[in-house]
Enzyme design. Sequence first.
Site, mmCIF file in Angstrom:
data_model
loop_
_atom_site.group_PDB
_atom_site.id
_atom_site.type_symbol
_atom_site.label_atom_id
_atom_site.label_comp_id
_atom_site.label_asym_id
_atom_site.label_seq_id
_atom_site.Cartn_x
_atom_site.Cartn_y
_atom_site.Cartn_z
ATOM 1 N N ASP A 287 0.843 -1.200 0.000
ATOM 2 C CA ASP A 287 0.000 0.000 0.000
ATOM 3 C C ASP A 287 0.877 1.247 0.000
ATOM 4 O OD1 ASP A 287 -2.424 1.301 -0.106
ATOM 5 O OD2 ASP A 287 -2.672 1.372 2.070
ATOM 6 N N HIS B 277 -3.642 13.987 1.023
ATOM 7 C CA HIS B 277 -3.845 13.076 2.156
ATOM 8 C C HIS B 277 -2.634 13.095 3.092
ATOM 9 C CE1 HIS B 277 -5.013 9.587 4.517
ATOM 10 N NE2 HIS B 277 -3.914 8.951 4.169
ATOM 11 N N GLU C 43 -10.516 4.058 4.001
ATOM 12 C CA GLU C 43 -9.634 4.839 3.135
ATOM 13 C C GLU C 43 -10.049 4.576 1.698
ATOM 14 O OE1 GLU C 43 -5.492 4.074 4.215
ATOM 15 O OE2 GLU C 43 -5.591 5.767 5.610
ATOM 16 N N GLU D 135 -9.384 4.271 -1.925
ATOM 17 C CA GLU D 135 -8.193 4.018 -2.738
ATOM 18 C C GLU D 135 -8.587 3.286 -4.016
ATOM 19 O OE1 GLU D 135 -4.794 2.276 -0.827
ATOM 20 O OE2 GLU D 135 -5.314 3.043 1.162
ATOM 21 N N ASP E 37 -9.292 0.550 2.278
ATOM 22 C CA ASP E 37 -8.264 0.122 3.234
ATOM 23 C C ASP E 37 -8.722 0.503 4.644
ATOM 24 O OD1 ASP E 37 -5.873 -0.721 4.333
ATOM 25 O OD2 ASP E 37 -4.862 1.182 3.949
ATOM 26 N N ARG F 63 -7.653 4.115 13.598
ATOM 27 C CA ARG F 63 -6.764 5.266 13.808
ATOM 28 C C ARG F 63 -6.141 5.306 15.198
ATOM 29 N NH1 ARG F 63 -5.671 6.233 8.741
ATOM 30 N NH2 ARG F 63 -7.511 6.718 7.512
ATOM 31 N N GLN G 172 -3.379 2.812 15.191
ATOM 32 C CA GLN G 172 -2.331 3.354 14.314
ATOM 33 C C GLN G 172 -1.490 4.423 15.024
ATOM 34 O OE1 GLN G 172 -3.927 5.063 10.698
ATOM 35 N NE2 GLN G 172 -1.926 5.555 9.835
ATOM 36 N N LYS H 130 -4.102 -1.772 10.169
ATOM 37 C CA LYS H 130 -4.583 -1.948 8.802
ATOM 38 C C LYS H 130 -4.558 -3.401 8.326
ATOM 39 C CE LYS H 130 -3.163 2.707 7.606
ATOM 40 N NZ LYS H 130 -4.177 3.253 6.701
ATOM 41 N N THR I 200 -9.164 -5.528 4.121
ATOM 42 C CA THR I 200 -9.063 -4.617 2.979
ATOM 43 C C THR I 200 -10.078 -5.121 1.971
ATOM 44 O OG1 THR I 200 -6.676 -4.403 3.370
ATOM 45 C CG2 THR I 200 -7.497 -3.651 1.230
ATOM 46 N N GLU J 292 -9.819 12.689 7.908
ATOM 47 C CA GLU J 292 -9.691 14.010 7.299
ATOM 48 C C GLU J 292 -11.042 14.731 7.218
ATOM 49 O OE1 GLU J 292 -7.591 11.634 4.172
ATOM 50 O OE2 GLU J 292 -6.839 13.637 3.664
HETATM 51 CA CA CA Z 1 -3.990 3.018 2.954
#
Ligand code: CA
Length: 414
Positions: A125, A132, A196, A198, A230, A234, A237, A250, A254, A361
């Site tokens: 990834d 971002h 996420e 993507e 994804d 948080r 993380q 993560k 997915t 975000e």
């Molecule tokens: Ca990602």
Amino acid sequence: MPLKSFIEVHPESDFPIQNLPYGIFSTQANPHARVGVRIGEWVVDLAMLDEEKMFEKQYGFFADSTLNQFMSAGREVWREVRQSLIGLLSSDNSPLKNEALHSRVMVPVEEVQMHLPVAIGDYTDFYASREHATNVGIMFRGKENALMPNWLHLPVGYHGRASSIVPSGADVIRPRGQVAANGVPEFIASRSLDFELELGFFIGTGNNLGEPISIENAYEHIFGMVLLNDWSARDIQAWEYQPLGPFLAKNFATSISPWVVTMDALEPFRVDAPKQEPAPLSYLTVDSANGLDINLEVTLQSATMSAPQIISRSNMKHLYWSMEQMLAHHTVTGCNMRTGDMCGTGTISGPTEDSYGSMLELTWRGEKPIALPDGETRKFLQDGDTVIMKGYCQGDGYRVGFGEVTGKVLPALK
Ligand code: CA
């Protein structure tokens, strides 16, 4: 005159004859998973077409339960199959107009079950959106240190987990893990579950160990693309990510969309990527256009909402680093890519607040909750929430689209 099929396709369908994405499907009548191609509201059974000798030669690999063998055959074969299918689905004297053959090879989409399209050996990834990376950097490290010193010089990435890649529609169980909001570690169900937005791209033909893929040849190695969510925790993380990057935050799920849209179908939608300043080193430099104009959308539907609400609109064309650059960088050490490997672009955020590709975000780490109908709000995902991502390229009177990737959040295990 734009190319047209004798199969009826709505102008806003993601799947006109210009697209023809590949997937793996089964039906109740034939539970053996096999290769199909999507057109409008139909799936064409390629295993059956091959068996009926409708191609110029017999390929054999369409009866496989993954696309890998087809992908490993290389771009010439991919083009040959695509040209044959375009002929079979558009020509006036197509054998597919024969009613008996039609009923054997054309399956209504509501009768199919879709599976993971590819046996994915390795998953990498990236982190290719400047918007971002800047947003996350500001939140985690402050405005002055938003972009790390390496970011404008190389496409940052990490090696992800292939075993937990799931097909669209699979539920996602809220992960448990170690967090340390106030510096004191505790073991909890994640309180900041996120998505996420993507795109993923698949390696068709790989490279030998020790022989890098050059930036000029990178495009030839890419078979096609899917939507990718994804899922990210948080709070896990934030505690675990230094110094080696995300790990458990993560690796629990997915999700990818079932139809692999080919680079040939996406070719008309190539655009210039954002100007790169400073210019990257020569092994990452190309002069041809290398962005893609793919409209992207995220919707959210809670357990109580009757319809999903759009929470973000973005576009692949905003990505700073191209797929070719990612692939050239990935292999420059001699690292070998293999057929079926998947790379994620990283979260695709646009320049405006309504185009951000994650809850982190969109809500600015929970400071600006998203308002949903009936007075509900969201800082991060709640149990029962379904996230739906869609994507398409707009042509002149037709679309080349990806369908959708969906997933519903289930409560953490007790
Ligand atoms: Ca990602």
